[in-house]
Motif scaffolding. Sequence first.
Motif, PDB file in Angstrom:
ATOM      1  N   THR A 119      58.155  22.119 -31.509  1.00  0.00           N
ATOM      2  CA  THR A 119      59.529  22.319 -31.060  1.00  0.00           C
ATOM      3  C   THR A 119      60.547  21.437 -31.468  1.00  0.00           C
ATOM      4  O   THR A 119      61.649  21.704 -31.267  1.00  0.00           O
ATOM      5  CB  THR A 119      59.578  22.757 -29.349  1.00  0.00           C
ATOM      6  N   SER A 120      60.059  20.640 -32.251  1.00  0.00           N
ATOM      7  CA  SER A 120      61.178  19.529 -32.503  1.00  0.00           C
ATOM      8  C   SER A 120      60.492  18.879 -33.729  1.00  0.00           C
ATOM      9  O   SER A 120      59.399  18.573 -33.957  1.00  0.00           O
ATOM     10  CB  SER A 120      61.415  18.526 -31.284  1.00  0.00           C
ATOM     11  N   PRO A 121      61.594  18.511 -34.704  1.00  0.00           N
ATOM     12  CA  PRO A 121      60.907  17.731 -35.782  1.00  0.00           C
ATOM     13  C   PRO A 121      60.764  16.068 -35.512  1.00  0.00           C
ATOM     14  O   PRO A 121      59.725  15.537 -36.159  1.00  0.00           O
ATOM     15  CB  PRO A 121      62.389  17.541 -36.759  1.00  0.00           C
ATOM     16  N   ASP A 122      60.905  16.035 -34.378  1.00  0.00           N
ATOM     17  CA  ASP A 122      60.436  14.674 -33.805  1.00  0.00           C
ATOM     18  C   ASP A 122      59.274  14.869 -33.067  1.00  0.00           C
ATOM     19  O   ASP A 122      59.187  15.489 -31.693  1.00  0.00           O
ATOM     20  CB  ASP A 122      61.491  13.953 -32.863  1.00  0.00           C
ATOM     21  N   PRO A 123      58.028  14.353 -33.322  1.00  0.00           N
ATOM     22  CA  PRO A 123      56.820  15.004 -32.811  1.00  0.00           C
ATOM     23  C   PRO A 123      56.817  14.415 -31.147  1.00  0.00           C
ATOM     24  O   PRO A 123      56.174  15.136 -30.240  1.00  0.00           O
ATOM     25  CB  PRO A 123      55.625  14.293 -33.371  1.00  0.00           C
ATOM     26  N   SER A 124      57.219  13.312 -30.627  1.00  0.00           N
ATOM     27  CA  SER A 124      57.088  12.741 -29.527  1.00  0.00           C
ATOM     28  C   SER A 124      58.198  13.511 -28.526  1.00  0.00           C
ATOM     29  O   SER A 124      58.124  13.344 -27.438  1.00  0.00           O
ATOM     30  CB  SER A 124      57.522  11.287 -29.390  1.00  0.00           C
ATOM     31  N   LEU A 125      58.777  14.448 -29.146  1.00  0.00           N
ATOM     32  CA  LEU A 125      59.781  15.449 -28.226  1.00  0.00           C
ATOM     33  C   LEU A 125      59.142  16.679 -27.917  1.00  0.00           C
ATOM     34  O   LEU A 125      59.755  17.681 -27.488  1.00  0.00           O
ATOM     35  CB  LEU A 125      60.873  15.499 -28.855  1.00  0.00           C
ATOM     36  N   ASP A 158      50.816  12.175 -37.951  1.00  0.00           N
ATOM     37  CA  ASP A 158      50.725  12.471 -39.354  1.00  0.00           C
ATOM     38  C   ASP A 158      51.686  13.785 -39.397  1.00  0.00           C
ATOM     39  O   ASP A 158      51.341  14.814 -39.006  1.00  0.00           O
ATOM     40  CB  ASP A 158      49.431  13.127 -39.813  1.00  0.00           C
ATOM     41  N   VAL A 159      52.885  13.584 -40.085  1.00  0.00           N
ATOM     42  CA  VAL A 159      54.201  14.550 -40.043  1.00  0.00           C
ATOM     43  C   VAL A 159      53.887  15.219 -41.525  1.00  0.00           C
ATOM     44  O   VAL A 159      53.901  14.615 -42.359  1.00  0.00           O
ATOM     45  CB  VAL A 159      55.255  13.690 -39.934  1.00  0.00           C
ATOM     46  N   ASN A 164      52.811  18.811 -37.027  1.00  0.00           N
ATOM     47  CA  ASN A 164      52.444  17.482 -36.846  1.00  0.00           C
ATOM     48  C   ASN A 164      51.128  17.230 -36.246  1.00  0.00           C
ATOM     49  O   ASN A 164      50.891  18.034 -35.351  1.00  0.00           O
ATOM     50  CB  ASN A 164      53.544  16.727 -35.665  1.00  0.00           C
ATOM     51  N   THR A 165      50.174  15.910 -36.589  1.00  0.00           N
ATOM     52  CA  THR A 165      48.912  15.941 -35.939  1.00  0.00           C
ATOM     53  C   THR A 165      48.935  14.431 -35.532  1.00  0.00           C
ATOM     54  O   THR A 165      49.470  13.495 -36.148  1.00  0.00           O
ATOM     55  CB  THR A 165      47.981  16.206 -36.951  1.00  0.00           C
ATOM     56  N   ILE A 166      48.285  14.239 -34.554  1.00  0.00           N
ATOM     57  CA  ILE A 166      48.038  12.909 -34.043  1.00  0.00           C
ATOM     58  C   ILE A 166      46.798  12.706 -33.652  1.00  0.00           C
ATOM     59  O   ILE A 166      45.921  13.747 -33.057  1.00  0.00           O
ATOM     60  CB  ILE A 166      48.994  12.578 -32.716  1.00  0.00           C
TER      61      ILE A 166
END
Length: 167
Positions: A119-125, A158-159, A164-166
């Motif tokens: 839902t965001s280009p920033d994975p942490s969001l 890993d973007v 995105n994968t963590i």
Amino acid sequence: TWTATDNCGLTTIATQVITVQDTTPPVMADVPVAVTVQCDAIPSVGTPTATDNCDSDVTITYNGEVRTDGSCPDSYTLTRTWTATDNCGLTTIATQVITVEDITPPVLAGGMDGSAESTSPDPSLNAAYIVWRNSFAGITASDNCGSAMMSYVEGNWDVNSCGNTIT
């Protein structure tokens, strides 16, 4: 009584008093050994025996235990004491030290890998990821000596263009 008689029949009498007294305290045996046990274990409680060099009537009294708390929750030291007393009032004291400590790490159970729509280009969001992470991915922790606190350390993202994968 001592009597001395000379050749003329003259005598002298002397008395001597010898006091036989018990000055040796009883000897304790079978005293439970010092042990270290896990916090959820129940240590065995033994009772010492005692003998005395002058009589067979030795009284053993359990004096109780003193608890000293340790540095971790549910860890402590118990010091148990017994007193053996003979008929002359001579005593011997024996102690047993029981150290109770947590020596088993907590157990992790459950958990699952997760996936969510980005839902965001920033994975942490990514809201779905945040909910999954904050619930520890369904992992639970238990400890035999109380509660276990959980924490996590996020890995590296890993973007790529598909998501995105963590790990």
